[in-house]
Design a protein around this motif. Sequence first.
Motif, short mmCIF file in Angstrom:
data_model
loop_
_atom_site.label_atom_id
_atom_site.label_comp_id
_atom_site.label_asym_id
_atom_site.label_seq_id
_atom_site.Cartn_x
_atom_site.Cartn_y
_atom_site.Cartn_z
N GLN A 138 0.83 -1.21 0.00
CA GLN A 138 0.00 0.00 0.00
C GLN A 138 0.86 1.26 0.00
O GLN A 138 0.59 2.22 -0.73
CB GLN A 138 -0.93 0.00 1.21
N ARG A 139 1.90 1.25 0.80
CA ARG A 139 2.74 2.44 0.90
C ARG A 139 3.62 2.62 -0.33
O ARG A 139 3.93 3.75 -0.72
CB ARG A 139 3.56 2.37 2.19
N VAL A 140 4.03 1.53 -0.96
CA VAL A 140 4.76 1.63 -2.22
C VAL A 140 3.86 2.23 -3.30
O VAL A 140 4.27 3.11 -4.05
CB VAL A 140 5.29 0.24 -2.66
N ARG A 141 2.62 1.76 -3.36
CA ARG A 141 1.66 2.29 -4.34
C ARG A 141 1.42 3.79 -4.14
O ARG A 141 1.31 4.55 -5.09
CB ARG A 141 0.34 1.56 -4.22
N ALA A 142 1.35 4.20 -2.86
CA ALA A 142 1.12 5.61 -2.57
C ALA A 142 2.30 6.48 -3.01
O ALA A 142 2.11 7.59 -3.51
CB ALA A 142 0.87 5.79 -1.07
N ALA A 143 3.52 5.96 -2.82
CA ALA A 143 4.72 6.73 -3.18
C ALA A 143 5.07 6.63 -4.65
O ALA A 143 5.58 7.58 -5.26
CB ALA A 143 5.90 6.26 -2.33
N PHE A 144 4.79 5.47 -5.26
CA PHE A 144 5.19 5.20 -6.65
C PHE A 144 4.04 4.45 -7.33
O PHE A 144 4.07 3.23 -7.46
CB PHE A 144 6.46 4.36 -6.66
N PRO A 145 2.98 5.17 -7.77
CA PRO A 145 1.77 4.53 -8.28
C PRO A 145 1.99 3.55 -9.44
O PRO A 145 1.22 2.60 -9.59
CB PRO A 145 0.91 5.72 -8.72
N SER A 146 3.01 3.76 -10.23
CA SER A 146 3.24 2.88 -11.38
C SER A 146 4.11 1.68 -11.04
O SER A 146 4.52 0.93 -11.93
CB SER A 146 3.89 3.66 -12.52
N ALA A 147 4.38 1.46 -9.75
CA ALA A 147 5.22 0.32 -9.34
C ALA A 147 4.57 -1.00 -9.74
O ALA A 147 3.35 -1.15 -9.71
CB ALA A 147 5.44 0.35 -7.83
N THR A 148 5.41 -1.97 -10.10
CA THR A 148 4.96 -3.33 -10.33
C THR A 148 5.24 -4.14 -9.07
O THR A 148 6.34 -4.09 -8.54
CB THR A 148 5.70 -3.97 -11.52
N ILE A 149 4.23 -4.86 -8.59
CA ILE A 149 4.39 -5.66 -7.38
C ILE A 149 4.25 -7.13 -7.74
O ILE A 149 3.33 -7.52 -8.45
CB ILE A 149 3.33 -5.27 -6.33
N VAL A 150 5.19 -7.94 -7.27
CA VAL A 150 5.13 -9.39 -7.50
C VAL A 150 4.98 -10.08 -6.15
O VAL A 150 5.64 -9.73 -5.18
CB VAL A 150 6.36 -9.93 -8.26
N ARG A 151 4.06 -11.05 -6.11
CA ARG A 151 3.80 -11.81 -4.90
C ARG A 151 4.11 -13.29 -5.14
O ARG A 151 3.24 -14.05 -5.56
CB ARG A 151 2.33 -11.70 -4.50
N PRO A 152 5.33 -13.74 -4.90
CA PRO A 152 5.63 -15.16 -5.09
C PRO A 152 5.14 -16.03 -3.94
O PRO A 152 5.06 -15.58 -2.79
CB PRO A 152 7.16 -15.18 -5.18
N SER A 153 4.80 -17.26 -4.25
CA SER A 153 4.55 -18.27 -3.22
C SER A 153 5.91 -18.70 -2.68
O SER A 153 6.92 -18.02 -2.91
CB SER A 153 3.78 -19.45 -3.82
N VAL A 154 5.98 -19.80 -1.99
CA VAL A 154 7.27 -20.32 -1.51
C VAL A 154 8.19 -20.50 -2.72
O VAL A 154 7.81 -21.10 -3.72
CB VAL A 154 7.08 -21.66 -0.79
N ILE A 155 9.40 -19.97 -2.63
CA ILE A 155 10.34 -20.01 -3.75
C ILE A 155 11.32 -21.15 -3.54
O ILE A 155 11.91 -21.30 -2.47
CB ILE A 155 11.09 -18.67 -3.88
N PHE A 156 11.51 -21.96 -4.59
CA PHE A 156 12.47 -23.06 -4.49
C PHE A 156 13.59 -22.88 -5.51
O PHE A 156 13.44 -22.20 -6.52
CB PHE A 156 11.79 -24.42 -4.67
N GLY A 157 14.71 -23.50 -5.22
CA GLY A 157 15.89 -23.41 -6.07
C GLY A 157 17.10 -23.86 -5.27
O GLY A 157 16.99 -24.14 -4.06
#
Length: 339
Positions: A138-157
């Motif tokens: 929410q705060r990233v969107r407020a400061a930088f409205p054009s930001a791209t947000i990625v929500r990964p599940s558990v990451i493996f590698g």
Amino acid sequence: MAERLITVFGGSGFVGRHLVNQLADEGWRVRVAVRDPEGAKFLKPLGDLGQITPVPASLLNPESIKRACAGADVVINLVGILHESGKASFQAIHADGAALVAEAAKAAGVKTFVQMSALGASSSSPSRYARSKAEGEQRVRAAFPSATIVRPSVIFGPEDGFYNRFGAMARLLPVLVYFCKDAPGLKTSPNGGTAVDFYGAGGPKFQPVYVGDVAKAIVKALKDPAMAGKTYELGGPRTYSLREVMEQVSRETRRNRLVLPAPMWLAKIQAMFLQFLPNPPLTPDQVALLQSDNILTGACPGLKDLGIEPESVEAVIPSYIDRFRPLHRQIRRLGKKHA
């Protein structure tokens, strides 16, 4: 593109090292903003001479954030913690810190901003981790409205803290335990009788996503203007219960461990004590996260919408979890290779 500069906060971490590698291949000059620049020097050989530069920065230090953003065309924030320690609280890192990076990027004239959040981020979650991730978005969107947000599940590698942790457990323990809310318990059989259900539904569900696919999604955000201002959920091709994850680990490590359920209340008791370890394997907040499944909701676009075919767990984990197999089998396999 060789003259364009990108700043990656948290670039020496698990996701960061894969992302920096891809960015270097794409021709970017990469400024890696980390608390320990000396410890991040292992990234430099991933690029040409002078292409990758570690610089000091901390999300607890606003001035260091501003310096790291200065002159950059793109800023990516990957910083996240799984447990709190001292001043590094979920609020300070995931919410306040993310906001500081977005604000500094905007003030520096950065054109593109990418924030890595987490699947399950929600202001109504019982977990402080998930609530802080949601506030950060929410705060990233407020400061930088054009930001791209990625929500990964558990990451493996290869360097993950998920399958590797369970692999280490399989090497040391005779039994692998998964926590669940419905077993052992009683269930009604089709004929109307009751029977003891030892396994339940298998505990919480996950949709593990390959670290290379997460890095690909972030790189794509730098090229595709249509991704600006959107949120993406990143998950693998199928879901697994915690029981299925443990069974996978048992098979792939060749340890053939017994996989048994344990009630969630036992997890809460263990977490009360384990949380005080320097690197706790389980905390009360993580137990709160285990109360909900960590799978795609379908409310946001994902990897396939980006043209990325997700790698499966089965195709990747044998390449690194085999180090937890019995030593004599490793030696026998090496002997065959050199025969």
